[in-house]
Write an enzyme that holds these catalytic residues in place. Structure first.
Site, PDB file in Angstrom:
ATOM      1  N   HIS A 218       0.835  -1.221   0.000  1.00 29.27           N
ATOM      2  CA  HIS A 218       0.000   0.000   0.000  1.00 29.27           C
ATOM      3  C   HIS A 218       0.867   1.268   0.000  1.00 29.27           C
ATOM      4  O   HIS A 218       0.448   2.301   0.524  1.00 29.27           O
ATOM      5  CB  HIS A 218      -0.946   0.069   1.211  1.00 29.27           C
ATOM      6  CG  HIS A 218      -1.814  -1.139   1.383  1.00 29.27           C
ATOM      7  ND1 HIS A 218      -3.142  -1.195   0.998  1.00 29.27           N
ATOM      8  CD2 HIS A 218      -1.536  -2.366   1.907  1.00 29.27           C
ATOM      9  CE1 HIS A 218      -3.646  -2.380   1.278  1.00 29.27           C
ATOM     10  NE2 HIS A 218      -2.694  -3.118   1.824  1.00 29.27           N
TER      11      HIS A 218
ATOM     12  N   SER B 120      17.243  17.671 -17.408  1.00 30.25           N
ATOM     13  CA  SER B 120      16.459  18.908 -17.367  1.00 30.25           C
ATOM     14  C   SER B 120      17.091  20.006 -18.208  1.00 30.25           C
ATOM     15  O   SER B 120      18.317  20.144 -18.250  1.00 30.25           O
ATOM     16  CB  SER B 120      16.354  19.375 -15.911  1.00 30.25           C
ATOM     17  OG  SER B 120      15.835  20.681 -15.855  1.00 30.25           O
TER      18      SER B 120
ATOM     19  N   LYS C 263      20.492  17.719 -13.073  1.00 25.77           N
ATOM     20  CA  LYS C 263      19.399  16.777 -12.776  1.00 25.77           C
ATOM     21  C   LYS C 263      19.419  15.614 -13.774  1.00 25.77           C
ATOM     22  O   LYS C 263      19.610  15.801 -14.962  1.00 25.77           O
ATOM     23  CB  LYS C 263      18.056  17.506 -12.869  1.00 25.77           C
ATOM     24  CG  LYS C 263      16.869  16.734 -12.323  1.00 25.77           C
ATOM     25  CD  LYS C 263      15.684  17.687 -12.163  1.00 25.77           C
ATOM     26  CE  LYS C 263      14.529  17.041 -11.437  1.00 25.77           C
ATOM     27  NZ  LYS C 263      13.912  15.986 -12.190  1.00 25.77           N
TER      28      LYS C 263
ATOM     29  N   GLU D  72      10.515   5.897 -18.016  1.00 29.26           N
ATOM     30  CA  GLU D  72       9.433   6.720 -18.556  1.00 29.26           C
ATOM     31  C   GLU D  72       9.047   6.249 -19.956  1.00 29.26           C
ATOM     32  O   GLU D  72       7.861   6.141 -20.298  1.00 29.26           O
ATOM     33  CB  GLU D  72       9.855   8.203 -18.551  1.00 29.26           C
ATOM     34  CG  GLU D  72       9.929   8.741 -17.122  1.00 29.26           C
ATOM     35  CD  GLU D  72      10.620  10.096 -16.992  1.00 29.26           C
ATOM     36  OE1 GLU D  72      10.803  10.789 -18.017  1.00 29.26           O
ATOM     37  OE2 GLU D  72      10.987  10.465 -15.858  1.00 29.26           O
TER      38      GLU D  72
END
Ligand SMILES: O=C(O)C[C@H](O)C(=O)O
Length: 463
Positions: free
Chosen positions: A187, A317, A323, A330
């Site tokens: 969960h 980025s 970054k 993805e």
């Protein structure tokens, strides 16, 4: 633009002189200027393979003169060698039987075969698109035959090997990470520990399940409709054509195709493609779960879970210097979503046959091949640029595990669920360790705590 006049049963039509296609291809181009999705190259190649086999079989049955059959075979080989890539311009959104693409292939092969035996292209050609190239065939049996050939090749030659390679990489990781005890999560909340190797073994098992599911659907995909002609009865074809063309395609592709035992179903339903795609969808669900876990475990680097590191492949980025993002995850999760969407389209198409024919064929095979391509390429990319380079961050894993309150579960068999829950809640509310809370409540001694809470022991069955 220089043109020549080609004719079909609707009359004359101007076709670019440099092109091998004929009247029906030209009409399709003019009537179906719909979107950008063209008939997939894999399907075009499969259609050329089927036409090649048909010519060879018709020759062997004494129906097609040897010079004409050989010319068709040579012309089809040129298409298969990639020598005519611009001759198949038709879009997916055309007749639902694929007739226009079938005729596109018939026209190109007739014109090219004519040239190969010293004749002209166009109306003076020595071979007829329907009488010779399409001999003993209908789009209704030949297009689904090409669908199955293209789909089976994509699955057997590309998708399954990519799946096996990714599974192999994750198997190695599961073995390498066998001794790393980490906190489990259910969960999205802290749960009892397991090893990182156990977690990865779950991914391996999921991929094994999908592999098995895909393979179990292959017998249906290997059945070919050719020989059924217009409605499945085999009108206008030799009784041996069906069996022989399946064998011929099988020997050329090294895939054991067979003639479909029931041609009515082979023309009017696409249950085999629906079934195999269902298994591809199952694979996509597994990949989505795996990629999501990987990017969550790799989240950070300072403020996330940070339990694993994944390869840093490129700047993430345009504005935030330094970054790096989990881009392979993805790409993989996005393409999985596309596969889910394709599954809905294929399901609707497959369910929508009427009487003797299903007329959603180009859409079904377009989506099927896209899914197979996406999954094969996606798994290869994820394997090479992400999975291979996954490394555990042992220190961070240990730190999160030590802090976990759910280690208290090991006390439950000794002191009961209610007392163990009291310890966990006290530790959480007062910001102390489990041990401090347990000792303060007096439910265990320090020695008992030490003996009973052993994270490694909690990763396997036992009391
Ligand atoms: O193109 C064919 O061979 C048949 C066509 O799809 C039809 O059934 O009308």
């Amino acid at each position: 633009m220089e043109t020549r006049i080609e004719k079909d049963s609707f009359g004359p039509i101007a076709v670019p002189a440099e092109r091998l296609w004929g009247a029906q291809t030209q009409r399709s181009l003019e009537h179906f200027a719909i979107s950008t999705e063209r008939m997939a190259p894999e399907l075009v190649a499969a259609l050329a393979q089927v036409k090649r086999a048909a010519a060879a079989v018709n020759r062997s049955l004494g129906l097609l003169p040897a010079d004409k059959a050989d010319a068709i075979v040579k012309a089809a080989d040129e298409v298969l060698d990639g020598r005519h890539p611009d001759e198949f311009p038709l879009v997916v959104w055309q007749t639902g039987s694929g007739t226009q693409s079938n005729m596109n292939m018939n026209e190109v092969l007739a014109n090219r075969a004519s040239e190969l035996v010293g004749g002209a292209r166009g109306e003076g050609r020595l071979l007829h698109p329907n009488d010779h190239v399409n001999m003993g065939q209908s789009s209704n049996d030949i297009f689904p035959t090409a669908m199955h050939v293209a789909a089976a090749q994509a699955v057997v030659q590309s998708l399954l090997p990519a799946l096996a390679r990714l599974r192999g990489t994750l198997e190695i990781k599961a073995r390498d990470f066998a001794d790393i005890v980490k906190i489990g999560r259910t969960h999205l909340q802290d749960a009892t520990p397991l090893t990182l190797g156990q977690e990865f073994s779950g991914y391996v098992a999921q991929l094994e399940y999908s592999e098995h599911a895909i393979k179990s659907t292959l017998p249906g995909l290997l059945q070919l409709a050719a020989g059924g002609t217009a409605v499945g009865t085999g009108l206008n074809t030799h009784p041996d054509f069906a069996g022989r063309i399946a064998a011929e395609i099988g020997s050329r592709t090294s895939i054991s195709f067979k003639t479909a035992p029931n041609k009515f179903a082979a023309l009017a339903g696409h249950d085999a493609l629906v079934g195999t795609h269902g298994a591809l969808k199952t694979l996509a669900t597994a990949l989505m779960k795996i990629a999501n876990d990987v990017r969550w475990m790799a989240s950070g680097p300072r403020s996330g879970l940070g339990e694993i590191s994944i390869p840093e492949n490129e700047p993430g980025s345009s504005i935030m210097p330094g970054k790096v993002n989990p881009t392979q995850c993805e790409a993989l999760t996005m393409l999985c979503c596309q596969v889910f969407g394709n599954d809905v389209a294929i399901t609707m198409g497959g369910a929508s046959g009427n009487f003797e024919l299903n007329v959603f064929k180009p859409m079904i095979i377009h989506n099927f091949l896209q899914s197979a391509r996406l999954l094969a390429d996606g798994m290869r990319s994820f394997n090479e640029h992400c999975a291979h380079g996954i490394e555990p961050n042992r220190e961070r894993i240990g730190e999160l595990m030590e802090r976990s309150l759910m280690l208290v579960t090991a006390l439950a068999p000794h002191i009961g669920y209610d007392r163990a829950a009291q310890i966990a809640k006290k530790a959480q509310h007062e910001g102390t360790t489990l041990k401090q809370a347990a000792l303060a409540l007096g439910f265990v001694t320090e020695q008992q705590f030490q003996d009973w809470i052993v994270p490694l022991d909690m990763t396997r069955p036992g009391l």
